[in-house]
Design an enzyme around this catalytic site. Sequence first.
Site, PDB file in Angstrom:
ATOM      1  N   HIS A  97      17.956 -15.514 -37.739  1.00 15.51           N
ATOM      2  CA  HIS A  97      17.934 -16.725 -38.670  1.00 15.51           C
ATOM      3  C   HIS A  97      18.000 -17.941 -37.984  1.00 15.51           C
ATOM      4  O   HIS A  97      18.992 -18.450 -37.531  1.00 15.51           O
ATOM      5  CB  HIS A  97      19.363 -16.705 -39.707  1.00 15.51           C
ATOM      6  CG  HIS A  97      19.422 -17.837 -40.676  1.00 15.51           C
ATOM      7  ND1 HIS A  97      18.348 -18.111 -41.602  1.00 15.51           N
ATOM      8  CD2 HIS A  97      20.356 -18.640 -41.156  1.00 15.51           C
ATOM      9  CE1 HIS A  97      18.526 -18.886 -42.284  1.00 15.51           C
ATOM     10  NE2 HIS A  97      19.913 -19.279 -42.230  1.00 15.51           N
ATOM     11  N   SER A 148      18.923 -24.068 -42.163  1.00 16.53           N
ATOM     12  CA  SER A 148      18.976 -23.102 -43.426  1.00 16.53           C
ATOM     13  C   SER A 148      18.986 -24.078 -44.728  1.00 16.53           C
ATOM     14  O   SER A 148      18.188 -24.953 -44.903  1.00 16.53           O
ATOM     15  CB  SER A 148      20.230 -22.462 -43.367  1.00 16.53           C
ATOM     16  OG  SER A 148      20.180 -21.211 -44.063  1.00 16.53           O
ATOM     17  N   ASP A 170      12.531 -14.198 -39.713  1.00 15.75           N
ATOM     18  CA  ASP A 170      14.027 -14.646 -40.306  1.00 15.75           C
ATOM     19  C   ASP A 170      14.144 -13.979 -41.809  1.00 15.75           C
ATOM     20  O   ASP A 170      13.570 -13.759 -42.520  1.00 15.75           O
ATOM     21  CB  ASP A 170      13.945 -16.188 -40.778  1.00 15.75           C
ATOM     22  CG  ASP A 170      14.925 -17.068 -40.923  1.00 15.75           C
ATOM     23  OD1 ASP A 170      16.210 -16.307 -41.680  1.00 15.75           O
ATOM     24  OD2 ASP A 170      15.322 -17.978 -40.258  1.00 15.75           O
TER      25      ASP A 170
END
Length: 516
Positions: A485, A229, A455
């Site tokens: 995610h 991320s 995602d």
Amino acid sequence: MPNPSRLRAAALTATAAALSALLAGCGGGSQEDDEDLSGQKLHWKNCPAPSEAEGGGAAPSPLPDGDEWQCATMKAPLDWDDPEGDTIGLALIRAEADGAADRRIGSLVFNFGGPGGSGVTTLPAFGQDYAKLRTRYDLVSFDPRGVGRSDPVECLDDKQLDTYFQQDATPDDRAERTEFVDNTEEFNAACEKHSKKILPHVRTTDAARDMDLMRQVLGDEKLHYFGISYGTELGGVYAHLFPRHVGRAVFDAVVDPTQTAEQGSLGQAKGFQLALDNFAEDCVSKVEDCPVGDTAEDVEARIARLLKDLDRKPIPGVFPRELTETAATGGIAQALYSKDFWEYLTEGLEQAYDGDGRVLMVLSDALNGRNEDGEYSNITAANVAINCADDKPRYDPAYVEDKLPEFRDASPLFGDYLAWSMLSCTDWPVAGAADHPDVHAPGAAPILVIGNTGDPATPYEGAGRMVDALGKGVGVELTYKGQGHGAYDSKNRCVQDAVHGYLLDGKVPAAKTVCS
């Protein structure tokens, strides 16, 4: 209301425990003039229980082989433009490699995202997921500057945060807009009051320089890295600043480095809407009846009606707090981070339709860093501080109102929520650095860049743009056709084989590999 980039990452372990229970019934200092920080020795010892800023809870449990997690504090310059000035302490954690000593590669440094997430608490929570990597690496993570034990940014106290997160973050009229703007200004003023010294020094470029110091202190010639991320943005900035120091690196759940804050928020609106669409389709496709709608369109229409009803009249949540429209929206977003949590979203919606908002509020609390004791980690404060130090654009209410139709087209459910979040940095006391990060890294070793087509928080297109921005011969793109995610933690065999092949054996997968 979190900054839109706050929705880039979330640790779900504590959420699972809280929901299961519900459904079942480092200080700083001054640098000595002659001290070379790259030569400092780390004093590793068994880890203490996490601080409140790290999220609280118990000390990490021993590893499966009985070894203990070890923690240490590394000193780094407070201001990298004045490296001989004051220092801060950065909290580190490691699990030493458990394979043969002659096969040890070095340290593998993790950043799990946020920005603002504590690596010291997240790595042991998910440590078993990376057990295979431990055969050749010491697994290492850290609390970036401004986070957890690393001189944490402090803004509002727990009671004030309870009130702050109860506000209406999708104002419908002038009075609500004024209140929302006032609350944002008060939050930012509190950050300046309590954390003025650290705020100018929490940019991603500062954290990247910290990681290169960490590489040296850990004794590694190259930085071997696993960024997830926001950790992909941090890794990209590191590669730009130190291309010759990049070792074997993996970027998973990739942030688009070409976008402004506004473009990132709009992309997330589309990403979370896609994830909601996928959730609704999945629910109605099951053999048994979907308890929250007869068709995918019906599921989403009922959610929209629920949020409108909550805007008018909240329902009981986790006593004594009520489930508001904002809290419900945040809870829904949190559940969309992982397909494993779709069952909790179904349960939470079903209960909310019957007037019980507890499950959705537990999910919302997880998004905001609140534990069962009512204590907040500093993830929201750190997230806002890092994003506002990084992002140059500043938006005002009139600009947001002009953009609302575009955001609503992207997502009827999340559009307003993410559009109004753009005001987080409007009155921030520190100027933002740039429109977007520079990740161009000519000469760096190959970086495996993994995009997930489903995602919600870091939409799939960002992976390809990261590859392009890194430059020719650096980024190697892999596509995972999945949900949630990130990709590695899906436990997809194809994805994990590619990651293990590169990190453990140096085998770069073919570009454009597709896993499903």
